[in-house]
Scaffold this active site. Sequence first.
Site, PDB file in Angstrom:
ATOM      1  N   ASP A 163     -31.865 -14.678  43.913  1.00 27.71           N
ATOM      2  CA  ASP A 163     -33.078 -14.705  43.959  1.00 27.71           C
ATOM      3  C   ASP A 163     -33.658 -14.568  42.597  1.00 27.71           C
ATOM      4  O   ASP A 163     -34.685 -15.032  42.135  1.00 27.71           O
ATOM      5  CB  ASP A 163     -33.684 -13.525  44.591  1.00 27.71           C
ATOM      6  CG  ASP A 163     -33.518 -13.814  46.257  1.00 27.71           C
ATOM      7  OD1 ASP A 163     -33.614 -14.938  46.546  1.00 27.71           O
ATOM      8  OD2 ASP A 163     -33.449 -12.748  47.035  1.00 27.71           O
ATOM      9  N   ASN A 212     -42.891 -12.275  41.957  1.00 25.04           N
ATOM     10  CA  ASN A 212     -42.505 -11.232  42.858  1.00 25.04           C
ATOM     11  C   ASN A 212     -43.640 -10.135  42.588  1.00 25.04           C
ATOM     12  O   ASN A 212     -44.418  -9.575  43.577  1.00 25.04           O
ATOM     13  CB  ASN A 212     -41.151 -10.722  42.618  1.00 25.04           C
ATOM     14  CG  ASN A 212     -39.970 -11.254  43.504  1.00 25.04           C
ATOM     15  OD1 ASN A 212     -40.286 -11.812  44.423  1.00 25.04           O
ATOM     16  ND2 ASN A 212     -38.811 -10.639  43.238  1.00 25.04           N
ATOM     17  N   GLU A 213     -43.626  -9.686  41.379  1.00 22.97           N
ATOM     18  CA  GLU A 213     -44.545  -8.408  40.969  1.00 22.97           C
ATOM     19  C   GLU A 213     -44.623  -8.237  39.611  1.00 22.97           C
ATOM     20  O   GLU A 213     -43.712  -8.812  38.787  1.00 22.97           O
ATOM     21  CB  GLU A 213     -43.886  -7.385  41.750  1.00 22.97           C
ATOM     22  CG  GLU A 213     -42.752  -6.392  41.141  1.00 22.97           C
ATOM     23  CD  GLU A 213     -41.316  -7.334  41.312  1.00 22.97           C
ATOM     24  OE1 GLU A 213     -40.719  -7.656  40.378  1.00 22.97           O
ATOM     25  OE2 GLU A 213     -40.775  -7.332  42.420  1.00 22.97           O
TER      26      GLU A 213
HETATM   27  P1  NAD Z   1     -31.501  -7.710  40.533  1.00 26.27           P
HETATM   28  O1  NAD Z   1     -30.109  -8.526  40.180  1.00 26.27           O
HETATM   29  O2  NAD Z   1     -31.487  -6.324  40.289  1.00 26.27           O
HETATM   30  O3  NAD Z   1     -31.852  -7.933  42.326  1.00 26.27           O
HETATM   31  C1  NAD Z   1     -32.351  -7.130  42.938  1.00 26.27           C
HETATM   32  C2  NAD Z   1     -32.336  -7.467  44.477  1.00 26.27           C
HETATM   33  O4  NAD Z   1     -33.658  -7.900  44.807  1.00 26.27           O
HETATM   34  C3  NAD Z   1     -31.539  -8.680  44.581  1.00 26.27           C
HETATM   35  O5  NAD Z   1     -30.857  -8.238  46.001  1.00 26.27           O
HETATM   36  C4  NAD Z   1     -32.195  -9.889  45.124  1.00 26.27           C
HETATM   37  O6  NAD Z   1     -31.842 -10.834  45.888  1.00 26.27           O
HETATM   38  C5  NAD Z   1     -33.419  -9.118  45.670  1.00 26.27           C
HETATM   39  N1  NAD Z   1     -34.841 -10.050  45.646  1.00 26.27           N
HETATM   40  C6  NAD Z   1     -35.327 -10.506  44.415  1.00 26.27           C
HETATM   41  N2  NAD Z   1     -36.331 -10.973  44.873  1.00 26.27           N
HETATM   42  C7  NAD Z   1     -36.551 -10.962  46.197  1.00 26.27           C
HETATM   43  C8  NAD Z   1     -37.626 -11.185  46.947  1.00 26.27           C
HETATM   44  N3  NAD Z   1     -38.605 -12.158  46.608  1.00 26.27           N
HETATM   45  N4  NAD Z   1     -37.495 -10.885  48.362  1.00 26.27           N
HETATM   46  C9  NAD Z   1     -36.462 -10.137  48.870  1.00 26.27           C
HETATM   47  N5  NAD Z   1     -35.405  -9.734  47.684  1.00 26.27           N
HETATM   48  C10 NAD Z   1     -35.605 -10.153  46.668  1.00 26.27           C
HETATM   49  O7  NAD Z   1     -32.474  -8.355  39.757  1.00 26.27           O
HETATM   50  P2  NAD Z   1     -33.018  -9.971  39.822  1.00 26.27           P
HETATM   51  O8  NAD Z   1     -31.940 -10.706  40.545  1.00 26.27           O
HETATM   52  O9  NAD Z   1     -33.333 -10.299  38.395  1.00 26.27           O
HETATM   53  O10 NAD Z   1     -34.388  -9.868  40.742  1.00 26.27           O
HETATM   54  C11 NAD Z   1     -35.501  -9.333  39.806  1.00 26.27           C
HETATM   55  C12 NAD Z   1     -36.254  -8.650  41.126  1.00 26.27           C
HETATM   56  O11 NAD Z   1     -35.493  -7.681  41.692  1.00 26.27           O
HETATM   57  C13 NAD Z   1     -37.549  -7.997  40.698  1.00 26.27           C
HETATM   58  O12 NAD Z   1     -38.790  -8.961  40.702  1.00 26.27           O
HETATM   59  C14 NAD Z   1     -37.745  -7.005  41.569  1.00 26.27           C
HETATM   60  O13 NAD Z   1     -38.489  -7.196  42.830  1.00 26.27           O
HETATM   61  C15 NAD Z   1     -36.095  -6.762  42.430  1.00 26.27           C
HETATM   62  N6  NAD Z   1     -35.905  -5.431  41.877  1.00 26.27           N
HETATM   63  C16 NAD Z   1     -36.038  -4.678  43.151  1.00 26.27           C
HETATM   64  C17 NAD Z   1     -35.604  -3.204  42.922  1.00 26.27           C
HETATM   65  C18 NAD Z   1     -35.745  -2.320  44.060  1.00 26.27           C
HETATM   66  O14 NAD Z   1     -35.770  -2.711  45.096  1.00 26.27           O
HETATM   67  N7  NAD Z   1     -35.700  -0.858  43.618  1.00 26.27           N
HETATM   68  C19 NAD Z   1     -35.240  -2.785  41.424  1.00 26.27           C
HETATM   69  C20 NAD Z   1     -35.145  -3.790  40.536  1.00 26.27           C
HETATM   70  C21 NAD Z   1     -35.389  -4.917  40.750  1.00 26.27           C
END
Ligand code: NAD
Length: 258
Positions: free
Chosen positions: A45, A116-117
Amino acid sequence: MKRYATVCKLDECSKKLEQKIKKELDTFMTYDEDNPELVISVGGDGTVLYSVHKYIHQLDQVSFIGIHSGTLGFLTDYQKDEYMDLVHDIRLDEFKTYNRCLLEVKTHDETYMALNEVRLENNRRSQVLGVYINGDFFETFRGNGLCVSTASGSTAYNKSLGGAVINSGAGLMQLSEIAGIHHNAYRSLGSPLILDWTHIIHLESENFDGSILGIDTLVVDLKGAGSVDISLAKQRARFVQYKRVPYIERLKRAYLSE
Ligand code: NAD
């Protein structure tokens, strides 16, 4: 579509998968990194997010599709062992498109887009934020920060914050708290707030020392900024859909199946 480009995660598995896909596509398409019609993300993603940011100034000309090189993705339609299906579907050239909403994020000197955000976070001290909606004072927030997500991003960071999951096609944004402080002296809404394209969220603070702005995979130091404005962008990111993956099925696959 005739011209394509790939955006690949930098691990060996993704690179091998990218080479296999390119070998097939090069027999009937032209690789054009600068001016593609179709951008194929190979990775996870995060790679899809990176692809959209890479081509953020060409959103009118470009469509996106993702293949996952690992286990499961929310923004990707194909798994790595389905790469020949992807090639076959691209060759057939029969597809639907759907648009994903983006956020427009304005600081004093820059404008960013987020798929995403956007997160305004401070892990060093509690961040005080004045929250205004359409110019009217709404609340004073104290805590680690605030997250504004799109519908597409509602299953990502937003979900970990207890935010609602919103059907990815909806033109909505969601404001959620990151470890908000709530007691008699400090009060903020506490629950996620869902707004639409008529709203502009204005966040201001006298002190952004130690604060960062997380925009999808990008991190920006906020020092020096006095405020941030967040709204739904007019522009959207266009994704192609060769096979139908109903949203509810995607949700089940990602969060409920064993
Ligand atoms: P990352 O490798 O830390 O991935 C974080 C997880 O978020 C992965 O499992 C990815 O598949 C999932 N993810 C990303 N976008 C998604 C979506 N639209 N719907 C469902 N799952 C989603 O970081 P990355 O791959 O560089 O992705 C960055 C995104 O990770 C950020 O935009 C943020 O939303 C997410 N993230 C989530 C958390 C958390 O849930 N606590 C923490 C850090 C980052």
